[in-house]
Design a protein around this motif. Structure first.
Motif, PDB file in Angstrom:
ATOM      1  N   ASN A 239       8.313  -2.727   9.007  1.00 47.33           N
ATOM      2  CA  ASN A 239       7.612  -1.659   8.302  1.00 47.33           C
ATOM      3  C   ASN A 239       8.295  -0.327   8.604  1.00 47.33           C
ATOM      4  N   LEU A 240       8.802   0.335   7.562  1.00 47.49           N
ATOM      5  CA  LEU A 240       9.472   1.627   7.714  1.00 47.49           C
ATOM      6  C   LEU A 240       8.499   2.800   7.630  1.00 47.49           C
ATOM      7  N   GLY A 241       7.236   2.524   7.287  1.00 49.71           N
ATOM      8  CA  GLY A 241       6.249   3.592   7.179  1.00 49.71           C
ATOM      9  C   GLY A 241       6.221   4.212   5.790  1.00 49.71           C
ATOM     10  N   ARG A 242       5.593   5.379   5.724  1.00 52.16           N
ATOM     11  CA  ARG A 242       5.394   6.054   4.441  1.00 52.16           C
ATOM     12  C   ARG A 242       6.497   7.062   4.180  1.00 52.16           C
ATOM     13  N   PRO A 243       6.859   7.236   2.904  1.00 53.07           N
ATOM     14  CA  PRO A 243       7.877   8.251   2.578  1.00 53.07           C
ATOM     15  C   PRO A 243       7.329   9.653   2.776  1.00 53.07           C
ATOM     16  N   GLU A 244       8.231  10.614   2.826  1.00 48.32           N
ATOM     17  CA  GLU A 244       7.826  12.005   2.980  1.00 48.32           C
ATOM     18  C   GLU A 244       6.990  12.443   1.779  1.00 48.32           C
ATOM     19  N   LYS A 245       5.995  13.278   2.035  1.00 46.59           N
ATOM     20  CA  LYS A 245       5.165  13.800   0.951  1.00 46.59           C
ATOM     21  C   LYS A 245       5.884  14.940   0.250  1.00 46.59           C
TER      22      LYS A 245
ATOM     23  N   ARG B  61       7.901  14.868  -2.322  1.00 43.56           N
ATOM     24  CA  ARG B  61       9.201  14.623  -2.965  1.00 43.56           C
ATOM     25  C   ARG B  61       8.980  14.059  -4.356  1.00 43.56           C
ATOM     26  N   ARG B  62       9.801  14.472  -5.289  1.00 45.08           N
ATOM     27  CA  ARG B  62       9.719  13.939  -6.644  1.00 45.08           C
ATOM     28  C   ARG B  62      10.292  12.529  -6.653  1.00 45.08           C
ATOM     29  N   ARG B  63       9.757  11.713  -7.561  1.00 39.20           N
ATOM     30  CA  ARG B  63      10.234  10.339  -7.734  1.00 39.20           C
ATOM     31  C   ARG B  63      10.206   9.578  -6.406  1.00 39.20           C
ATOM     32  N   VAL B  64       9.108   9.737  -5.682  1.00 39.79           N
ATOM     33  CA  VAL B  64       9.005   9.136  -4.352  1.00 39.79           C
ATOM     34  C   VAL B  64       9.218   7.621  -4.359  1.00 39.79           C
ATOM     35  N   PRO B  65       8.606   6.836  -5.271  1.00 44.06           N
ATOM     36  CA  PRO B  65       8.829   5.388  -5.202  1.00 44.06           C
ATOM     37  C   PRO B  65      10.302   4.993  -5.296  1.00 44.06           C
ATOM     38  N   GLN B  66      11.032   5.599  -6.230  1.00 47.86           N
ATOM     39  CA  GLN B  66      12.442   5.266  -6.373  1.00 47.86           C
ATOM     40  C   GLN B  66      13.238   5.719  -5.154  1.00 47.86           C
ATOM     41  N   ALA B  67      12.969   6.929  -4.691  1.00 50.31           N
ATOM     42  CA  ALA B  67      13.685   7.445  -3.528  1.00 50.31           C
ATOM     43  C   ALA B  67      13.351   6.631  -2.290  1.00 50.31           C
ATOM     44  N   ALA B  68      12.083   6.251  -2.128  1.00 50.01           N
ATOM     45  CA  ALA B  68      11.680   5.472  -0.963  1.00 50.01           C
ATOM     46  C   ALA B  68      12.325   4.097  -0.985  1.00 50.01           C
ATOM     47  N   ALA B  69      12.416   3.482  -2.163  1.00 51.12           N
ATOM     48  CA  ALA B  69      13.070   2.171  -2.270  1.00 51.12           C
ATOM     49  C   ALA B  69      14.540   2.269  -1.872  1.00 51.12           C
ATOM     50  N   MET B  70      15.215   3.320  -2.321  1.00 46.03           N
ATOM     51  CA  MET B  70      16.627   3.486  -1.969  1.00 46.03           C
ATOM     52  C   MET B  70      16.796   3.820  -0.484  1.00 46.03           C
ATOM     53  N   THR B  71      15.860   4.581   0.086  1.00 48.26           N
ATOM     54  CA  THR B  71      15.915   4.866   1.519  1.00 48.26           C
ATOM     55  C   THR B  71      15.751   3.582   2.317  1.00 48.26           C
ATOM     56  N   ALA B  72      14.820   2.733   1.896  1.00 54.60           N
ATOM     57  CA  ALA B  72      14.621   1.447   2.570  1.00 54.60           C
ATOM     58  C   ALA B  72      15.860   0.563   2.414  1.00 54.60           C
ATOM     59  N   ALA B  73      16.455   0.580   1.222  1.00 55.57           N
ATOM     60  CA  ALA B  73      17.669  -0.210   0.998  1.00 55.57           C
ATOM     61  C   ALA B  73      18.816   0.298   1.866  1.00 55.57           C
ATOM     62  N   ALA B  74      18.908   1.617   2.063  1.00 54.28           N
ATOM     63  CA  ALA B  74      19.944   2.183   2.932  1.00 54.28           C
ATOM     64  C   ALA B  74      19.768   1.689   4.366  1.00 54.28           C
ATOM     65  N   HIS B  75      18.506   1.550   4.795  1.00 54.65           N
ATOM     66  CA  HIS B  75      18.237   1.023   6.134  1.00 54.65           C
ATOM     67  C   HIS B  75      18.747  -0.417   6.251  1.00 54.65           C
TER      68      HIS B  75
ATOM     69  N   HIS C  37       0.864  -1.173   0.000  1.00 52.49           N
ATOM     70  CA  HIS C  37       0.000   0.000   0.000  1.00 52.49           C
ATOM     71  C   HIS C  37       0.913   1.240   0.000  1.00 52.49           C
ATOM     72  N   ARG C  38       0.849   2.103   0.984  1.00 51.07           N
ATOM     73  CA  ARG C  38       1.699   3.295   0.938  1.00 51.07           C
ATOM     74  C   ARG C  38       2.975   3.148   1.756  1.00 51.07           C
ATOM     75  N   ASP C  39       3.080   2.092   2.525  1.00 54.95           N
ATOM     76  CA  ASP C  39       4.264   1.886   3.370  1.00 54.95           C
ATOM     77  C   ASP C  39       5.361   1.158   2.605  1.00 54.95           C
ATOM     78  N   TRP C  40       6.592   1.313   3.083  1.00 51.36           N
ATOM     79  CA  TRP C  40       7.723   0.546   2.571  1.00 51.36           C
ATOM     80  C   TRP C  40       8.196  -0.390   3.670  1.00 51.36           C
ATOM     81  N   LEU C  41       8.426  -1.646   3.287  1.00 51.18           N
ATOM     82  CA  LEU C  41       8.846  -2.672   4.224  1.00 51.18           C
ATOM     83  C   LEU C  41      10.199  -3.233   3.827  1.00 51.18           C
ATOM     84  N   THR C  42      10.907  -3.744   4.822  1.00 51.83           N
ATOM     85  CA  THR C  42      12.148  -4.467   4.565  1.00 51.83           C
ATOM     86  C   THR C  42      11.947  -5.918   4.957  1.00 51.83           C
TER      87      THR C  42
END
Length: 201
Positions: A49-55, A57-71, A36-41
């Protein structure tokens, strides 16, 4: 080792859109995915569950995936998780071996979710789709089989429903990559002939 020296990257996603997190040549340290709107590892310590990315931001799905990968990379660098096999973080292609559950295991068994899933299952029968997995919500993939030609693959409810009360598109699914599989279902005219709902409109 710190996250500034630990280079990581995303691998190719599986059918559920889980992206493996890789370091080195091909060492798998986990996976990241959207629910749904959350990103999980998914790591050796299970799902988180890391929760939802910041509202905003451009290219949120790609940025959120990389943020989750950084975690995930930070957890690995700190020694909190261990390497895994690709199979450990990938969703296997479902095989029918009994009744299909109404809801995906992550979907809460609420009256609303049950009612919506029952309506969608009835619609899938009407439009000749056979689900192999429980309903995961409209924006998550569900493994299905086309009842007109036998194609199997992930489909999204948001792509299968019609817009503004109209019937769904007669383009049912992409062409299959399997050698003996159909090249893209049975064609517009045959879809309209075989599915009664199109003839009633």
């Amino acid at each position: 080792m710190t996250t500034t020296t630990l280079a990581y990257r995303l691998g190719e996603p599986d059918w559920e859109r889980r992206y493996p997190v890789l370091i080195g040549t091909d060492t798998v340290i986990g996976a990241v995915f959207r629910w749904h709107r959350d990103w999980l590892t998914l790591t050796s310590e299970g799902e988180h569950n890391l929760g939802r990315p910041e509202k905003g931001r451009r290219r949120v799905p790609q940025a959120a995936a990389m943020t989750a990968a950084a975690h995930v990379a930070a957890e690995y660098a700190a020694g909190h998780i261990t390497a895994m096999s690709l199979a450990d973080v990938s969703a296997a292609v479902p095989v029918l071996d009994g009744p299909v559950p109404l809801l995906h295991p992550r979907m809460p068994q609420t009256p609303t979710n049950i009612r919506v899933a029952e309506q969608i299952m009835a619609d899938q029968v009407l439009h000749h789709w056979k689900p192999f997995t429980g309903f995961p919500g409209s924006d998550n993939p569900q493994w299905q089989e086309c009842g007109l030609c036998g194609w199997q693959g992930p489909r999204y409810r948001s792509h299968q429903r019609g817009r503004n009360g109209e019937m769904p598109s007669t383009h049912r699914h992409p062409a299959s990559v399997a050698p003996a599989a159909p090249a893209g279902c049975v064609g517009d005219a045959k879809v309209r002939e075989l599915i009664r709902a199109y003839r009633q409109k």
